[in-house]
Design a protein around this motif. Structure first.
Motif, PDB file in Angstrom:
ATOM      1  N   SER A  16       0.860  -1.182   0.000  1.00 32.97           N
ATOM      2  CA  SER A  16       0.000   0.000   0.000  1.00 32.97           C
ATOM      3  C   SER A  16       0.896   1.231   0.000  1.00 32.97           C
ATOM      4  O   SER A  16       2.079   1.156   0.366  1.00 32.97           O
ATOM      5  CB  SER A  16      -0.898   0.010   1.238  1.00 32.97           C
ATOM      6  N   THR A  17       0.347   2.343  -0.392  1.00 34.09           N
ATOM      7  CA  THR A  17       1.121   3.581  -0.370  1.00 34.09           C
ATOM      8  C   THR A  17       1.618   3.869   1.041  1.00 34.09           C
ATOM      9  O   THR A  17       2.784   4.225   1.228  1.00 34.09           O
ATOM     10  CB  THR A  17       0.265   4.761  -0.886  1.00 34.09           C
ATOM     11  N   ASP A  18       0.764   3.681   2.044  1.00 35.02           N
ATOM     12  CA  ASP A  18       1.149   3.955   3.434  1.00 35.02           C
ATOM     13  C   ASP A  18       2.315   3.077   3.875  1.00 35.02           C
ATOM     14  O   ASP A  18       3.245   3.541   4.542  1.00 35.02           O
ATOM     15  CB  ASP A  18      -0.037   3.758   4.382  1.00 35.02           C
ATOM     16  N   GLU A  57      -1.520   3.960 -12.611  1.00 34.67           N
ATOM     17  CA  GLU A  57      -2.593   3.588 -11.685  1.00 34.67           C
ATOM     18  C   GLU A  57      -2.235   2.336 -10.881  1.00 34.67           C
ATOM     19  O   GLU A  57      -2.902   2.012  -9.909  1.00 34.67           O
ATOM     20  CB  GLU A  57      -3.915   3.395 -12.436  1.00 34.67           C
ATOM     21  N   GLN A 148      -6.807  -1.557  -4.407  1.00 38.29           N
ATOM     22  CA  GLN A 148      -6.390  -0.305  -3.758  1.00 38.29           C
ATOM     23  C   GLN A 148      -5.956   0.698  -4.801  1.00 38.29           C
ATOM     24  O   GLN A 148      -5.619   0.341  -5.930  1.00 38.29           O
ATOM     25  CB  GLN A 148      -5.231  -0.577  -2.776  1.00 38.29           C
ATOM     26  N   THR A 149      -5.959   1.956  -4.399  1.00 40.25           N
ATOM     27  CA  THR A 149      -5.491   3.009  -5.291  1.00 40.25           C
ATOM     28  C   THR A 149      -4.258   3.647  -4.689  1.00 40.25           C
ATOM     29  O   THR A 149      -4.012   3.565  -3.483  1.00 40.25           O
ATOM     30  CB  THR A 149      -6.575   4.080  -5.523  1.00 40.25           C
ATOM     31  N   ILE A 150      -3.488   4.293  -5.541  1.00 36.85           N
ATOM     32  CA  ILE A 150      -2.269   4.965  -5.114  1.00 36.85           C
ATOM     33  C   ILE A 150      -2.630   6.351  -4.593  1.00 36.85           C
ATOM     34  O   ILE A 150      -3.349   7.099  -5.254  1.00 36.85           O
ATOM     35  CB  ILE A 150      -1.278   5.065  -6.288  1.00 36.85           C
ATOM     36  N   LYS A 151      -2.137   6.679  -3.414  1.00 38.14           N
ATOM     37  CA  LYS A 151      -2.314   8.017  -2.857  1.00 38.14           C
ATOM     38  C   LYS A 151      -1.121   8.849  -3.270  1.00 38.14           C
ATOM     39  O   LYS A 151      -0.039   8.696  -2.727  1.00 38.14           O
ATOM     40  CB  LYS A 151      -2.395   7.966  -1.325  1.00 38.14           C
ATOM     41  N   HIS A 152      -1.319   9.716  -4.264  1.00 40.25           N
ATOM     42  CA  HIS A 152      -0.204  10.563  -4.715  1.00 40.25           C
ATOM     43  C   HIS A 152      -0.077  11.782  -3.801  1.00 40.25           C
ATOM     44  O   HIS A 152      -1.043  12.267  -3.248  1.00 40.25           O
ATOM     45  CB  HIS A 152      -0.423  11.034  -6.162  1.00 40.25           C
ATOM     46  N   SER A 153       1.178  12.215  -3.662  1.00 34.48           N
ATOM     47  CA  SER A 153       1.400  13.417  -2.837  1.00 34.48           C
ATOM     48  C   SER A 153       2.345  14.346  -3.540  1.00 34.48           C
ATOM     49  O   SER A 153       2.847  14.048  -4.598  1.00 34.48           O
ATOM     50  CB  SER A 153       1.950  13.027  -1.476  1.00 34.48           C
TER      51      SER A 153
END
Length: 153
Positions: A16-18, A57, A148-153
């Motif tokens: 996951s991104t986290d 994605e 799940q999706t990627i949380k971009h920052s």
């Protein structure tokens, strides 16, 4: 540069991104400890970006640029000496060491940890008015878990 000459970003696994951000933060913390001198780190957190030409994605990389400022400017060189020593231990391999073309001829270190699928680039700004060390930790390429999706920052 042909396609065969393009550096390949190593696959870091599914996360996951986290979880990937947490892994990069842990490596940044290890680098801070490697420096071995009292200092403060900048507050900027890791970011998430696309992973080369892979499907944005599904694949991502984590990067964490931050600044290490020793409590004493004289400790900048000491910290670089420690980093140079430690970046050849515990799975780390010092890949490059050079002085850049800036007027200050800053010392640069580049190291990889194949097991962790992480890379770090370090620049000593010892001659600046406020001596510091610039550090950038970059992960390999992660794949987000199905659903799940990627949380971009």
């Amino acid at each position: 540069m042909s396609d065969d000459d393009t550096p390949k970003i190593p696959f870091a696994g599914t996360a996951s991104t986290d979880d990937a951000v947490a892994a990069v933060k842990a490596v940044s913390s290890q680098i801070f400890d490697f420096a071995g001198v009292p200092a403060k780190a900048s507050e900027a957190g890791p970011g998430v970006s696309a992973c080369g030409d892979k499907a944005p994605e599904k694949y991502f990389q984590v990067y964490h640029p931050w600044n290490f400022q020793p409590n004493s400017g004289a400790d900048t060189a000491v910290a670089m000496k420690h980093l140079k020593e430690k970046l050849n231990t515990g799975g780390w391999v010092l890949k490059d060491e050079y002085y850049d073309n800036s007027p200050n001829k800053n010392l640069n270190l580049v190291a990889d940890n194949d097991a962790k699928k992480m890379s770090v680039s370090i620049v000593e700004y010892g001659k600046n008015a406020t001596p510091s060390i610039g550090i950038n930790v970059v992960s390999g390429c992660y794949q987000v878990p199905d659903g799940q999706t990627i949380k971009h920052s």
